[in-house]
Design an enzyme around this catalytic site. Structure first.
Site, PDB file in Angstrom:
ATOM      1  CG  ASN A 115      -6.290  -8.661  -5.603  1.00 40.73           C
ATOM      2  OD1 ASN A 115      -6.548  -8.076  -6.657  1.00 40.73           O
ATOM      3  ND2 ASN A 115      -6.936  -8.405  -4.493  1.00 40.73           N
ATOM      4  CB  THR A 153      -0.927  -0.012   1.226  1.00 36.64           C
ATOM      5  OG1 THR A 153      -1.802  -1.134   1.124  1.00 36.64           O
ATOM      6  CG2 THR A 153      -1.750   1.261   1.307  1.00 36.64           C
ATOM      7  CG  HIS A 157       2.347  -9.839   3.384  1.00 31.80           C
ATOM      8  ND1 HIS A 157       1.121 -10.453   3.340  1.00 31.80           N
ATOM      9  CD2 HIS A 157       2.163  -8.595   2.909  1.00 31.80           C
ATOM     10  CE1 HIS A 157       0.217  -9.609   2.887  1.00 31.80           C
ATOM     11  NE2 HIS A 157       0.827  -8.465   2.611  1.00 31.80           N
ATOM     12  CB  CYS A 192     -21.288 -12.883   3.449  1.00 31.18           C
ATOM     13  SG  CYS A 192     -23.056 -12.697   3.560  1.00 31.18           S
TER      14      CYS A 192
END
Lengths: 292, 400
Positions: free
Chosen positions: B150, B72, B200, B323
């Site tokens: 992604n 980010t 990561h 959800c």
């Protein structure tokens, strides 16, 4: 990851009462289903009821649910809660009771319990032959166009669940969870509900203070009965009905019930009970309501 | 219960070798690389080595690598720098399927007076170069796209995009967080000016990333302070993190030739699921895709319910359903692809790593049919013809 209770997970992994009920022409019983949601919304529930016609009682309840863990668990909880209840009793089941049965739901998932309560209403109204449109809360101004949620529906969920924040409204009925352009509108509705609540309680306090000094005169009694009826009227009208004060005879309040609610004997009974409760609380504990 | 971790696009395990490499920098080598004494200076040397390892993975020069805290930050820094370098240009081009770390920056820039073009994607998640060409003008400061998506793993034609950006003198930034270590990247012979990566996602720990800045590209730092990273990213270095990233980059470079084994396992999983479960489809381009990712739509059931069911078997995956998104709307990527709601809500992403085994894939293949069958038995929907499915489909037109 959502913080689900053990009960939610138990009913998700091993749901009770899943499936449909076949209409078998069993004498004295009726089978009906009600549905809410759609695949576009991401959850949908079809609730099937088997009803003992004479006793007006739910003999069996089954569900079919498209949705997440908590939607499936809420559906199963609903069926467990309503089996054996009379239809009038079932109509009084709130989304909060469904959530409580599950030991609570994450706030963002409360709309799953609301969906259960709505499907139940849909099924019972359908059975009673009440036009769904007349009861459709979505008749009011459309607030959230992404999920098709009306002002009436938002008002109702705010009142019934004591909501104070916009995020809560989104969690309970999804309104505002899409493009977000209606969030300001929801804020306005919250503010107006809170204002109404504040105004009511203030008025009641002043009136109680005066009432404690002297017994109510017939004029005061009628005025205050009229005020309470005026308060419940918008909710009845949202459901396609109306109420009018006919006469007050001692402690007997005679009302005329109109519209969709008046056309159906048992919903009249529910309504009568609800109005009576409010009159007892807000005017005089000794009042009884009679529909004429 | 043993965990079967197939959510490597979310994050990855730290490679044991990476952990070994970084541990001394959490214990005895705690000096500040900027210090004058040799105790700190030895750490400075290790930082340089880590930088060289990252550069080698990308085919870049050491001086072109700036360490950051995460993907980010890299994306924010790259976009801000590109715009600051060309203050007279006020137009940005990106795609509708970017990560929020790009989309939300662009949305804020729109409020600050920039115009932003969000390129659409087709049903396979691929952009159309013609649309890009039509959007490019002399006012375009920056084109920023992902290398690979992604959620679907779909790979964009970045070199083609970069060449077209060059034609109008715009800078080209690539969010390669998902691609680095999975596809060969050689920035020496590339049209990419700025490239973001995150540790990561390639078996380094969280909290470390890197930004590639092509030599000659004017750069304005996001963080001001000390002279670290040659003034391009102030703040004392996350030494253990960047040592780990260096080692992870080296390992990723060594493993690149074996990435086809990962792809074979992915294909085994994908084909197995499609073969054994009806009403399923792969979301995304069949071939232009990361070797480790498959995104499969299971019709008529909801993704979160599938994930919780998989969870019972220790299987970790993710979903683009409403959800799980936290926003009540299903994935913006799948919606941009114009997929039907039956697919949107029941989409599951499995993302593998070099640590994934055939036995793990076979365990998923063994349990998945039963999970889908159980949830479909609960669902009121079972075919596209169900009338209940049609309602409000039109009203809920796919959002931009």
């Amino acid at each position: 990851m959502w913080d689900y209770t053990e009960k939610v997970l138990e009913l998700f992994y091993n749901p009770k009462n899943q499936g449909t009920i076949d209409a078998l022409d069993e004498p004295g019983t009726a089978v009906v289903f009600g549905e809410v949601g759609s695949i576009a919304c991401g959850d949908a529930l079809r609730l099937h009821l088997k009803i003992d016609i004479a006793a007006d009682r739910i003999l069996d309840a089954r569900f079919q649910t498209f949705g997440c863990t908590s939607a499936i668990a809420s559906s199963s909880a609903l069926t467990e809660l309503i089996k054996g209840l009379t239809l009038d009793e079932a109509l009084r089941v709130t989304n909060r009771e469904i959530a409580e049965f599950l030991g609570g739901l994450p706030e963002a998932k409360m709309h799953c319990s609301v969906m259960g309560q709505e499907a139940l209403e849909a099924a019972i109204y359908k059975y009673r032959g009440i036009e769904l449109e007349a009861h459709d809360e979505d008749e009011g101004t459309l607030v959230c166009s992404c999920f098709g949620i009306s002002e009436n529906r938002i008002r109702r969920v705010i009142i019934e669940n004591n909501l104070t924040e916009v995020e809560q409204v989104t969690s309970y009925v999804k309104a505002g969870g899409g493009c977000g352009s209606c969030l300001v509108g929801i804020e306005d509705i919250l503010a107006s509900v809170q204002q109404e609540k504040a105004a009511t309680s203030k008025r009641l306090q002043t009136e109680l203070a005066t009432a404690s000094q002297r017994p109510l005169t017939p004029i005061q009694k009628i005025n205050r009965i009229q005020q309470v009826l005026d308060e419940v009227r918008p909710m009845l009208m949202a459901d396609g009905g109306d109420v009018e004060l006919y006469d007050v005879n001692g402690d007997v309040v005679q009302v005329i019930l109109k519209g969709a609610c008046g056309s159906c004997a048992s919903s009249t009974a529910t309504l009568k009970g609800a109005i009576e409760t409010r009159l007892k609380e807000e005017v005089l504990p000794s009042l009884v309501v009679e529909a004429v | 219960m043993t965990v079967i971790y197939l959510d490597n696009n979310a994050t990855t395990c730290i490679d044991p070798e990476v952990l070994q490499a970084m541990l001394p920098y959490l214990t005895q080598f705690y000096g500040n690389p900027s210090s004058m004494h040799s105790f700190g200076g030895q750490v400075g040397k290790a930082v340089q080595q880590a930088r060289a390892q990252v550069a080698a993975l990308l085919g870049a020069e050491d001086t072109e690598i700036v360490f950051t805290s995460c993907g980010t930050e890299g994306n924010n820094a790259a976009i801000r720098a590109a715009l600051a370098a060309q203050p007279d240009r006020r137009h940005i081009i990106t795609t509708a399927v970017e990560h929020p770390a790009i989309l939300n920056v662009c949305k804020q820039l729109e409020k600050q007076g920039y115009s932003v073009t969000y390129l659409s994607v087709d049903s396979q998640g691929q952009i159309e170069l013609m649309e890009l060409e039509a959007a490019l003008t002399g006012n375009t400061a920056l084109v920023t796209t992902m290398y690979a998506n992604n959620e679907t793993g779909v790979i964009f034609p970045v070199e083609q995009i970069g060449l077209r950006a060059k034609d109008v003198g715009a800078l080209f930034h690539v969010d390669a967080v998902q691609a680095v270590g999975k596809v060969p990247i050689d920035l020496k012979s590339s049209s990419i000016d700025l490239l973001t990566l995150s540790g990561h996602k390639l078996h380094a720990p969280k909290g470390i990333g890197a930004l590639y800045i092509r030599r000659g590209v004017r750069f304005r730092p996001l963080l001001l302070g000390g002279h670290q990273e040659r003034g391009r990213r102030a703040g004392t270095e996350n030494v253990p993190g960047l040592i780990a990233l260096g080692k992870a980059a080296e390992l990723a470079r060594l493993h690149l030739p074996q990435v086809k084994q990962e792809k074979q396992l992915r294909d085994r999983l994908e084909q197995g699921l499609l073969r054994t479960i009806a009403d399923t489809q792969v979301n995304g381009h069949p071939t232009l895709r990361l070797p480790n990712t498959t995104n499969i739509g299971f019709k008529y059931i909801e993704g979160e319910a599938i994930l919780l069911s998989l969870n019972q078997y220790g299987i970790c995956a993710s979903s683009g359903s409403a959800c799980t998104s936290g926003s009540l709307e299903p994935s913006h990527v799948l919606r941009a692809m114009g997929l039907p709601y039956t697919i949107l809500h029941g989409s599951i992403r499995f993302s593998l790593s070099r640590f994934t085994t055939e036995a793990e894939v076979d365990q998923v293949l063994a349990v998945m049919p039963g999970i889908v069958e159980r949830l479909r038995a609960l669902s009121p929907f079972n075919s596209d013809q169900a009338d209940w499915l049609q309602d409000r489909q039109a009203a809920m037109a796919v959002a931009p």
